[in-house]
Design an enzyme around this catalytic site. Structure first.
Site, PDB file in Angstrom:
ATOM      1  N   ASP A 148      26.662  18.614  -4.361  1.00 22.59           N
ATOM      2  CA  ASP A 148      26.349  18.167  -3.007  1.00 22.59           C
ATOM      3  C   ASP A 148      27.576  18.296  -2.101  1.00 22.59           C
ATOM      4  O   ASP A 148      28.660  18.670  -2.575  1.00 22.59           O
ATOM      5  CB  ASP A 148      25.859  16.706  -3.073  1.00 22.59           C
ATOM      6  CG  ASP A 148      24.820  16.399  -2.002  1.00 22.59           C
ATOM      7  OD1 ASP A 148      24.783  17.114  -0.979  1.00 22.59           O
ATOM      8  OD2 ASP A 148      24.054  15.428  -2.176  1.00 22.59           O
ATOM      9  N   ASP A 152      16.928  16.864   3.120  1.00 20.97           N
ATOM     10  CA  ASP A 152      16.246  16.392   1.913  1.00 20.97           C
ATOM     11  C   ASP A 152      14.761  16.191   2.188  1.00 20.97           C
ATOM     12  O   ASP A 152      14.380  15.700   3.251  1.00 20.97           O
ATOM     13  CB  ASP A 152      16.787  15.021   1.493  1.00 20.97           C
ATOM     14  CG  ASP A 152      18.103  15.121   0.739  1.00 20.97           C
ATOM     15  OD1 ASP A 152      18.670  16.223   0.651  1.00 20.97           O
ATOM     16  OD2 ASP A 152      18.564  14.065   0.259  1.00 20.97           O
TER      17      ASP A 152
END
Ligand code: NAG
Ligand code: NAG
Length: 430
Positions: free
Chosen positions: A183, A240
């Protein structure tokens, strides 16, 4: 002056130590990265993985960062959760149709590294450690993925890999990790284009093939997809996914717009990742679940389910395991489908070339109208890219029902439900 090879190596080592030293005192991450890239030749990713979009299960959308195992014993991020999902992938037939990875996401770690600077799993939630979990998952014939972050902390606030890239790559390899999702929280915008390739370099150096999932393009404004595809197997480029139709619709629109033609970069070993499959969760109607399965198959998307496999509704499970949809997603050409047309303002037309190349294709009509009755459409096959005069056999993908034999000039007449799809496949005759 010309130096012998040994001298050059010695010189560059000294040079590199000097810069590491400078970067440490100045805390200039960039200097460190530049120095490493100049010392080692960072080559292209060539790990032989993700030749078709990877498939598996990933905890994030459904289980987030639940760490309270007393209140949420079945939902907390723990070895129990991943072991049970591994069991279910096998016993419920998911493994047989291609779902292979069991992926840990954020919040698996202790808040601190150990005395030697290594990452450690939370001792209460992962009492046997990650190596043990990986061994268990491997014993089921599955693979295990893990999560880290390229910045100083993960998005959930756990130790990040910045300044520990090499150590962490080695730790993951020693545990038997098969995939890393890296990430991009808690770092500087300028670092991404150096940091992600450096991690690829260290992953490669471990000698263990690990599928590399980068969040890099999701954090920059005009991603250089060609460069990203050189270092990453899959990459997230949008927000997301959440458990709602709005979220799914937003992703489909982003992929439909295809800004910078990122669809063209997809191919064996390198895929755009529109994020997890939420089929079987709370937010989507059955029609919308069909839509997600159809579009994710069309987009050659990695298929990572994020759902409770212990309580999967039968109809959702049938979609997730639909062999014809999966075959379109997994087509060896690895071509990403694109939105080629709109009929009015609510019907989106998508096509995806499948094997044999130039002779067969999948197509989807998506109705984004959120009210009313099904919309009837009539669309000539040639506008979908059909050119072979001998014609095509058309089938509906989810049911496998034969729709008919069509010549390029023939029109296909279908009815598409609100927020639903008609998902078809045309196979060249001859
Ligand atoms: C490392 O990179 C080299 C060169 O691209 C490649 O041949 C090799 O398979 C890679 N190894 C791993 C473990 O990814
Ligand atoms: C994307 O592709 C289209 C059509 O193939 C082309 O007209 C356009 O210039 C391309 N855009 C970019 C940013 O490459």
């Amino acid at each position: 002056m010309k130096m012998a090879e040994g001298q050059v190596n010695k010189f560059s080592k000294l040079h590199s130590y000097f810069w590491i030293y400078v970067s440490c005192i100045m805390s200039k991450w960039l200097a460190l990265l530049l120095c490493i890239t100049s010392v080692y030749h960072v080559t292209c990713l060539n790990n032989g993985l993700a030749l078709t979009p990877p498939m598996g299960w990933l905890s994030w959308e459904r289980y987030r960062c639940i760490t309270d195992c007393e209140t949420y014993p079945d939902d907390c991020i723990s070895e129990k959760l991943y072991m049970e999902m591994a069991d279910l992938l096998v016993s419920e037939g998911y493994k047989d149709v291609g779902y292979q990875y069991v992926n840990i996401d954020d919040c698996w770690m202790s808040k601190e590294r150990d005395g030697r600077g290594s990452l450690v799993a939370d001792p209460e939630r992962f009492p046997h450690g990650i190596k043990h979990l990986a061994d268990y998952i491997h014993s089921k014939g599955l693979k295990m993925g893990i999560y880290e972050d390229f910045g100083t902390k993960t998005c959930g606030g756990y130790p990040g890999s910045k300044f520990y890239l090499q150590e962490d790559a080695e730790t993951f390899a020693s545990w038997g990790v098969d995939m890393l999702k890296l990430d991009g929280c808690y770092t500087n915008a300028a670092d991404y284009e150096y940091g992600y390739p450096i991690m690829e370099f260290f992953l490669n150096r471990t000698g263990r093939p690990m599928l590399y999932s980068c969040s890099w393009p999701a954090y920059v404004s005009n991603p250089d997809y060609v460069k990203i595809a050189k270092y990453c197997n899959i990459w997230r480029n949008y927000a997301d996914i959440g458990d709602s139709w709005d979220s799914v619709r937003g992703i489909i629109d982003f992929y439909g717009k295809d800004k910078g033609n990122f669809s063209k970069v997809a191919g064996p070993g390198q895929f755009n990742d529109p994020d997890m499959i939420i089929i079987g969760d709370y937010g989507l109607s059955y029609e919308q679940q069909r839509t997600q399965m159809a579009l994710w198959s069309m987009m050659a998307a990695p298929l990572f389910m994020s759902s409770n496999l212990r309580k999967m509704p039968q109809k959702s499970k049938a979609l997730l395991q639909n062999k014809r949809a999966i075959a379109i997603n997994q087509d060896p050409l690895g071509i990403q489908g694109t939105r080629i047309d709109m009929i009015g303002k609510n019907i989106q037309v998508w096509t995806k070339q499948i094997s044999p190349k130039g002779k067969s294709f999948a197509f989807t009509f998506l109705n984004t109208d959120e009210g009313g009755s099904p919309t009837k459409i009539s669309y000539p096959l040639k506008k979908l890219g059909a050119i072979a005069p001998a014609g095509y056999n058309v089938t509906e993908v989810f049911s496998g029902a034969f729709v008919g034999m069509f010549k390029p000039q023939d029109s296909l007449n279908v009815s598409v439900d609100p927020t639903g799809v008609f998902f078809g496949m045309a196979k060249f005759l001859g």
